[in-house]
Design a protein around this motif. Structure first.
Motif, mmCIF file in Angstrom:
data_model
loop_
_atom_site.group_PDB
_atom_site.id
_atom_site.type_symbol
_atom_site.label_atom_id
_atom_site.label_comp_id
_atom_site.label_asym_id
_atom_site.label_seq_id
_atom_site.Cartn_x
_atom_site.Cartn_y
_atom_site.Cartn_z
ATOM 1 N N LEU A 43 0.883 -1.368 0.117
ATOM 2 C CA LEU A 43 0.528 0.232 -0.416
ATOM 3 C C LEU A 43 1.142 0.693 -0.077
ATOM 4 O O LEU A 43 0.260 2.262 -0.581
ATOM 5 N N GLY A 44 1.824 1.335 0.940
ATOM 6 C CA GLY A 44 2.883 2.793 0.936
ATOM 7 C C GLY A 44 3.579 2.242 -0.666
ATOM 8 O O GLY A 44 3.732 4.310 -0.558
ATOM 9 N N ILE A 45 4.445 1.752 -1.380
ATOM 10 C CA ILE A 45 4.410 1.787 -2.391
ATOM 11 C C ILE A 45 3.768 2.059 -3.386
ATOM 12 O O ILE A 45 3.868 3.087 -4.122
ATOM 13 N N LEU A 50 1.089 10.030 -4.307
ATOM 14 C CA LEU A 50 -0.134 11.029 -3.984
ATOM 15 C C LEU A 50 0.887 11.709 -2.876
ATOM 16 O O LEU A 50 0.097 11.248 -1.727
ATOM 17 N N ALA A 51 1.352 12.570 -3.210
ATOM 18 C CA ALA A 51 1.679 13.695 -2.101
ATOM 19 C C ALA A 51 2.404 13.041 -0.710
ATOM 20 O O ALA A 51 1.603 13.142 0.015
ATOM 21 N N PHE A 52 2.738 12.572 -0.516
ATOM 22 C CA PHE A 52 3.580 11.838 0.228
ATOM 23 C C PHE A 52 2.916 10.644 0.836
ATOM 24 O O PHE A 52 3.395 10.527 2.084
ATOM 25 N N LEU A 53 1.810 10.319 0.814
ATOM 26 C CA LEU A 53 0.802 9.917 1.419
ATOM 27 C C LEU A 53 1.456 8.037 1.521
ATOM 28 O O LEU A 53 1.058 8.195 2.618
ATOM 29 N N LEU A 55 4.481 7.401 1.636
ATOM 30 C CA LEU A 55 5.731 7.606 2.613
ATOM 31 C C LEU A 55 5.478 7.576 4.348
ATOM 32 O O LEU A 55 5.614 6.676 5.181
ATOM 33 N N VAL A 56 4.142 7.939 4.868
ATOM 34 C CA VAL A 56 3.535 8.323 5.918
ATOM 35 C C VAL A 56 3.124 6.581 6.123
ATOM 36 O O VAL A 56 3.170 5.982 7.397
ATOM 37 N N VAL A 57 2.161 5.837 5.230
ATOM 38 C CA VAL A 57 2.284 4.341 5.336
ATOM 39 C C VAL A 57 3.422 3.551 5.598
ATOM 40 O O VAL A 57 3.073 2.967 5.990
ATOM 41 N N LEU A 58 4.486 3.704 4.600
ATOM 42 C CA LEU A 58 5.722 3.489 4.770
ATOM 43 C C LEU A 58 6.178 3.636 6.220
ATOM 44 O O LEU A 58 6.750 2.346 6.642
ATOM 45 N N SER A 59 5.708 4.293 6.818
ATOM 46 C CA SER A 59 7.133 4.813 7.931
ATOM 47 C C SER A 59 5.714 4.063 8.926
ATOM 48 O O SER A 59 6.164 3.839 9.949
ATOM 49 N N VAL A 60 4.626 4.367 9.237
ATOM 50 C CA VAL A 60 3.741 3.712 10.163
ATOM 51 C C VAL A 60 3.819 2.073 10.486
ATOM 52 O O VAL A 60 3.994 1.512 10.546
ATOM 53 N N THR A 61 4.435 1.668 8.631
ATOM 54 C CA THR A 61 4.251 0.104 8.635
ATOM 55 C C THR A 61 5.936 -0.331 9.141
ATOM 56 O O THR A 61 5.979 -1.494 9.818
ATOM 57 N N LEU A 62 6.706 0.314 9.049
ATOM 58 C CA LEU A 62 7.910 0.095 9.568
ATOM 59 C C LEU A 62 8.122 0.399 11.012
ATOM 60 O O LEU A 62 8.711 -0.033 11.861
ATOM 61 N N GLY A 94 13.957 16.374 14.633
ATOM 62 C CA GLY A 94 13.662 16.605 14.329
ATOM 63 C C GLY A 94 11.915 16.565 14.105
ATOM 64 O O GLY A 94 11.276 15.817 15.022
ATOM 65 N N SER A 95 11.388 17.125 12.987
ATOM 66 C CA SER A 95 9.634 16.599 12.269
ATOM 67 C C SER A 95 9.088 16.499 11.141
ATOM 68 O O SER A 95 9.965 17.033 10.469
ATOM 69 N N GLY A 96 7.752 16.448 10.926
ATOM 70 C CA GLY A 96 7.711 16.068 9.813
ATOM 71 C C GLY A 96 7.876 15.468 9.091
ATOM 72 O O GLY A 96 8.453 14.440 9.178
ATOM 73 N N VAL A 97 8.297 16.107 7.430
ATOM 74 C CA VAL A 97 9.041 15.390 6.569
ATOM 75 C C VAL A 97 10.778 14.498 7.171
ATOM 76 O O VAL A 97 10.770 13.280 6.593
ATOM 77 N N SER A 98 11.325 15.205 7.411
ATOM 78 C CA SER A 98 12.369 14.889 8.261
ATOM 79 C C SER A 98 12.449 13.232 9.499
ATOM 80 O O SER A 98 13.503 12.300 8.722
ATOM 81 N N ARG A 99 11.786 13.847 9.962
ATOM 82 C CA ARG A 99 11.588 12.779 10.486
ATOM 83 C C ARG A 99 10.799 11.293 10.161
ATOM 84 O O ARG A 99 10.603 10.231 10.280
ATOM 85 N N LEU A 100 10.156 12.116 9.054
ATOM 86 C CA LEU A 100 9.417 10.158 8.033
ATOM 87 C C LEU A 100 10.582 10.065 7.689
ATOM 88 O O LEU A 100 10.857 8.722 7.295
#
Length: 164
Positions: A43-45, A50-53, A55-62, A94-100
């Motif tokens: 799902l993340g791949i 879709l605008a970094f969505l 990456l959020v799914v991949l980060s939550v998966t990890l 960090g926060s936001g995209v850098s933390r992701l």
């Protein structure tokens, strides 16, 4: 040269209970972790466009894989009665995209994800063997005790001797 040898592992009835307590819930945990890791990764791949969505799914998966790995380390520590080896995650900054992106670049997170995926084939072999071996042991106990009692405690001569 270090000539000291590590102590022998403790064996006995208590350890058998710990081992069963580790092996029996392993299959359901492996199935859940495998399903979550594969669905989250695919799902993340698929959602990366879709605008970094994605990456959020991949980060939550990890992060979920990190939780499963921590739980597995705790289960192994309980079974062995000792602390399980060190692992390293970089400090959260960090926060936001850098933390992701830091979560996505952490090799330990990917190792944890790989463990969650690759443990299922191992558990597909070890879990049925454990259940069959334990069931066979429990089923054979009355037969062995009964044959000992029938033979008068003088040794096992077999049921053929009893019927002859």
């Amino acid at each position: 040269m270090n000539t000291t040898r590590p102590g022998r592992p403790r064996v006995g009835w208590r350890q058998m209970g710990r081992d069963l307590g580790y092996l029996l819930p392993g299959m359901p945990i492996a199935v859940v972790s495998f399903a979550l890791m594969l669905v989250g990764f695919v799902l993340g791949i698929g959602l990366v466009v879709l605008a970094f969505l994605g990456l959020v799914v991949l980060s939550v998966t990890l992060l979920t894989a990190r939780g499963f790995a921590a739980a597995e380390r705790a289960r192994v520590a309980t079974m062995e009665g000792r602390e399980v080896g060190p692992f390293y995650h970089p400090p959260e900054r960090g926060s936001g995209v850098s933390r992701l992106l830091r979560h996505l670049r952490d090799p330990q997170n990917w190792r944890d994800w790989g463990f969650c995926v690759l443990i299922l084939p191992v558990r597909l072999v070890t879990w049925p063997l454990t259940v069959a071996w334990f069931g066979f042991s429990v089923a054979m106990t009355p037969i062995i005790v009964g044959s000992w009692a029938i033979s008068g405690g003088g040794g096992f001569r077999g049921l053929v001797w009893l019927l002859a």
